[in-house]
Design an enzyme around this catalytic site. Structure first.
Site, mmCIF file in Angstrom:
data_model
loop_
_atom_site.group_PDB
_atom_site.id
_atom_site.type_symbol
_atom_site.label_atom_id
_atom_site.label_comp_id
_atom_site.label_asym_id
_atom_site.label_seq_id
_atom_site.Cartn_x
_atom_site.Cartn_y
_atom_site.Cartn_z
ATOM 1 N N SER A 291 -5.397 -6.162 -4.173
ATOM 2 C CA SER A 291 -6.556 -5.531 -4.813
ATOM 3 C C SER A 291 -6.880 -4.193 -4.153
ATOM 4 C CB SER A 291 -7.764 -6.455 -4.733
ATOM 5 O OG SER A 291 -7.454 -7.701 -5.312
HETATM 6 C C1 LIG Z 1 -5.109 -10.159 -7.344
HETATM 7 S S1 LIG Z 1 -3.954 -11.359 -6.770
HETATM 8 C C2 LIG Z 1 -4.578 -11.831 -5.204
HETATM 9 C C3 LIG Z 1 -4.738 -10.705 -4.245
HETATM 10 C C4 LIG Z 1 -4.840 -11.088 -2.807
HETATM 11 N N1 LIG Z 1 -5.994 -11.915 -2.538
HETATM 12 C C5 LIG Z 1 -4.855 -9.860 -1.893
HETATM 13 O O1 LIG Z 1 -4.478 -10.009 -0.754
HETATM 14 O O2 LIG Z 1 -5.253 -8.776 -2.309
HETATM 15 C C6 LIG Z 1 -4.341 -12.765 -7.770
HETATM 16 C C7 LIG Z 1 -3.497 -13.959 -7.491
HETATM 17 O O3 LIG Z 1 -4.071 -15.068 -8.153
HETATM 18 C C8 LIG Z 1 -3.011 -15.967 -8.421
HETATM 19 N N2 LIG Z 1 -3.434 -16.980 -9.390
HETATM 20 C C9 LIG Z 1 -3.537 -16.888 -10.739
HETATM 21 N N3 LIG Z 1 -3.957 -18.050 -11.252
HETATM 22 C C10 LIG Z 1 -4.120 -18.917 -10.215
HETATM 23 C C11 LIG Z 1 -4.524 -20.265 -10.104
HETATM 24 N N4 LIG Z 1 -4.857 -20.998 -11.170
HETATM 25 N N5 LIG Z 1 -4.574 -20.825 -8.884
HETATM 26 C C12 LIG Z 1 -4.244 -20.121 -7.771
HETATM 27 N N6 LIG Z 1 -3.832 -18.825 -7.820
HETATM 28 C C13 LIG Z 1 -3.789 -18.226 -9.024
HETATM 29 C C14 LIG Z 1 -1.880 -15.073 -8.899
HETATM 30 O O4 LIG Z 1 -0.623 -15.711 -8.755
HETATM 31 C C15 LIG Z 1 -2.070 -13.852 -8.001
HETATM 32 O O5 LIG Z 1 -1.187 -13.887 -6.924
#
Ligand SMILES: C[S@@+](CC[C@H](N)C(=O)[O-])C[C@H]1O[C@@H](n2cnc3c(N)ncnc32)[C@H](O)[C@@H]1O
Length: 415
Positions: free
Chosen positions: A81
C-alpha cells in the site's frame, strides 16, 4: 534541460537510506505520521526489500502503491500500500509497545512497520489467502530481519484465533462486511482499522466497541484490492458504452434495475445544471461523494474513458457519483470559473434528465448548507439482528450478511 526528453544523462537511483529518510521526512511534513514510534518504524524498515526485484529504489520509496501481483484480468490482487495510507492506518490503530496485532492481507512491509512499533514484547500475526504472497512475505521478512512476525495462509473471514485477543486488527484489503471473527478476536479496548466499502465508496474506518455495535472514530478516503475468499463481494460493473463508460453498482436495489435504456440515453443531448456551490483548487470535498451515495435513490459510480468520451466531463473520471432511474442518469460535474474557483454542477441524460439533474444540484446545495463544514457523518456498524435506533436525520443503511452499517448525517444539536 534537466529531465527533458533530450536529456541523455543516466538516471541514478538514490541509495535506500537516502530514499527512506526522504519518505519519512515527507510523511512527517504532510502530517501522515504523528507519533515518534511510527516515525521510527518508517525510518528503519527497508521497504525496497519487500518490492519485486524490477522495482527501482526510488519507485519503492515513492509515496505510492507498488503492485506485487495481478489476476488473469490484469487487475491488481496484491500490492504494497501507499506509505501515506500505511502511516495513517498505523496511527489510527493506536499501536503501542507490547501490543498484540493482527494484520489481514500480507506483503511483509506493513507487518514489519507494526513489529517495529510493538517491539520485542509485542506480537504480530499477518494472514493472507494467497500462498504466493505468504511465501514472499516470509522470505522478505526474514531477509529484512523480522523473523518473529508470523505469516499464515488463512482467509480473512476466520481471522486468526491463535493470536487473539488483539489490541489492533489492521485490515489491508477492501471489505464490504465485518465478519464476526474480527470483533470476537478484538480485545475489549481494541481498534479495528478496516477499509469498508459502503455503496461503492471505500473509507478506512477506525472502529471501536460501543455497546452492542462498533462506532467509527475516523474515516479516511482510500482504495484497496478487493477481498477474495469467503467474504468476496465484488461490485457489479455495467458497461454503458462498451468499456468507455461503465457504472459500478454496489446495492441490490440498483442492481435489479433494468438499465439498458441508459445506453441510448447517453447518445442523446445532455442537460447541465449548476449549483453556485464553489470550491477552491486542491481542497478536499470527499464527503460530497458519500453524501450523494447516502440518498434513498438508485445510485452508481461512473467511470469514463477520458480520451474516448471527453464530452461527458464528469467531476471524477474514475469514480463519479451518479443518480439513476431506469432510463436516465445524472452525475456530478465541476467547472472552473476563474483561477481560484470551481463550481459543482450536474449533467443528465435521458427522458428524466432535467428533474434528476436538478435533484443532484439540490443535494449539492444541501450538502454545502448542512454538512460540508461538519466533521463528517456518524458511521456505526451493527451486527445483523441488532436494532438500529431510528433517526430523523438523513441516513444510509448498508445491509450486508453479518452487519449493517449506518451512515447518519447529523447537523448542529443532533450530533
Ligand atoms: C493490499 S495487499 C496487502 C498489503 C500489505 N499489508 C502491505 O504490506 O502493504 C492485500 C492482500 O489481501 C489479500 N487478500 C485478499 N482476500 C483475502 C482474504 N479473504 N483473506 C486474506 N487475505 C486476503 C491479497 O492476497 C493481498 O495480498
Amino acid at each position: 534541460m534537466v529531465g527533458s526528453a533530450l536529456d541523455t544523462t543516466p538516471q541514478v537511483d538514490s541509495s535506500p537510506e537516502e530514499a527512506r529518510a526522504r519518505l519519512a521526512d515527507q510523511l512527517l511534513a504532510d502530517g501522515r505520521i504523528t507519533s515518534p514510534e511510527v516515525e521510527a518504524s518508517f525510518r528503519r524498515v527497508p521497504r525496497h526489500l519487500f518490492a519485486p526485484g524490477e522495482v527501482s529504489v526510488d519507485a519503492a520509496y515513492a509515496d505510492d502503491v507498488v503492485i506485487t501481483k495481478r489476476g488473469p484480468d490484469g487487475r491488481a490482487t496484491s500490492s504494497i500500500s501507499a506509505p501515506w495510507l500505511q502511516a495513517m492506518m498505523l496511527e489510527a490503530a493506536r499501536l503501542h509497545p507490547g501490543g498484540r496485532v493482527l494484520e489481514i492481507g500480507s506483503g511483509g512491509y506493513n507487518a514489519a512497520l507494526i513489529a517495529e512499533v510493538v517491539g520485542p514484547q509485542g506480537t504480530v500475526a499477518s494472514i493472507d489467502i494467497d500462498s504466493d504472497i505468504v511465501a514472499n512475505a516470509r522470505t522478505a521478512l526474514d531477509i529484512a530481519g523480522y523473523p518473529n512476525v508470523q505469516v499464515v495462509q488463512a482467509d480473512a473471514a476466520t481471522g486468526w484465533l491463535a493470536g487473539a485477543p488483539y489490541d489492533a486488527i489492521v485490515v489491508t484489503v477492501e471489505a464490504s462486511d465485518i465478519p464476526p471473527a474480527w470483533t470476537d478476536q478484538l480485545a475489549p479496548d481494541g481498534f479495528l482499522v478496516v477499509p469498508l466499502r459502503m455503496r461503492g465508496n471505500t473509507r478506512c474506518l477506525t472502529l471501536a466497541r460501543d455497546g452492542d455495535h462498533l462506532t467509527a472514530t475516523d474515516a479516511i478516503l482510500c482504495g484497496f484490492v478487493p477481498m477474495q475468499g469467503a467474504g468476496a463481494n465484488p461490485v457489479t460493473r455495467r458497461a454503458l458504452r462498451g468499456d468507455d463508460v461503465t457504472l459500478r453498482i454496489d446495492d441490490p436495489d440498483t442492481r435489479s434495475l433494468n438499465l439498458d435504456a441508459l445506453t441510448p440515453a447517453l447518445d442523446g443531448p445532455g442537460v447541465d445544471a449548476w449549483s453556485e456551490v464553489t470550491v477552491p483548487p486542491a481542497t478536499s470535498f470527499e464527503s460530497l461523494h458519500l453524501w450523494l451515495a447516502s440518498q434513498p435513490h438508485p445510485y452508481g459510480l461512473l467511470a469514463v474513458d477520458r480520451d474516448r468520451t471527453a464530452d461527458m466531463d464528469p467531476q471524477n473520471w474514475v469514480s463519479c457519483p451518479a443518480l439513476l432511474t431506469g432510463d436516465s442518469i445524472a452525475y456530478l460535474t465541476i467547472r472552473q470559473l476563474d483561477d481560484t474557483t470551481w463550481e459543482f454542477g450536474a449533467r443528465g441524460y435521458g427522458p428524466h434528465a432535467a428533474p434528476l439533474t436538478q435533484h443532484v444540484v439540490d443535494l449539492i446545495t444541501a450538502w454545502d448548507r448542512d454538512h460540508r463544514h461538519q466533521p463528517g457523518p456518524d458511521i456505526r456498524v451493527y451486527p445483523t439482528g441488532v436494532t438500529i435506533p431510528p433517526t430523523d436525520q438523513p441516513q444510509l443503511l448498508v445491509p450486508r450478511h453479518h452487519t449493517t452499517t449506518a451512515i447518519t448525517w447529523t447537523t448542529g444539536d443532533h450530533r
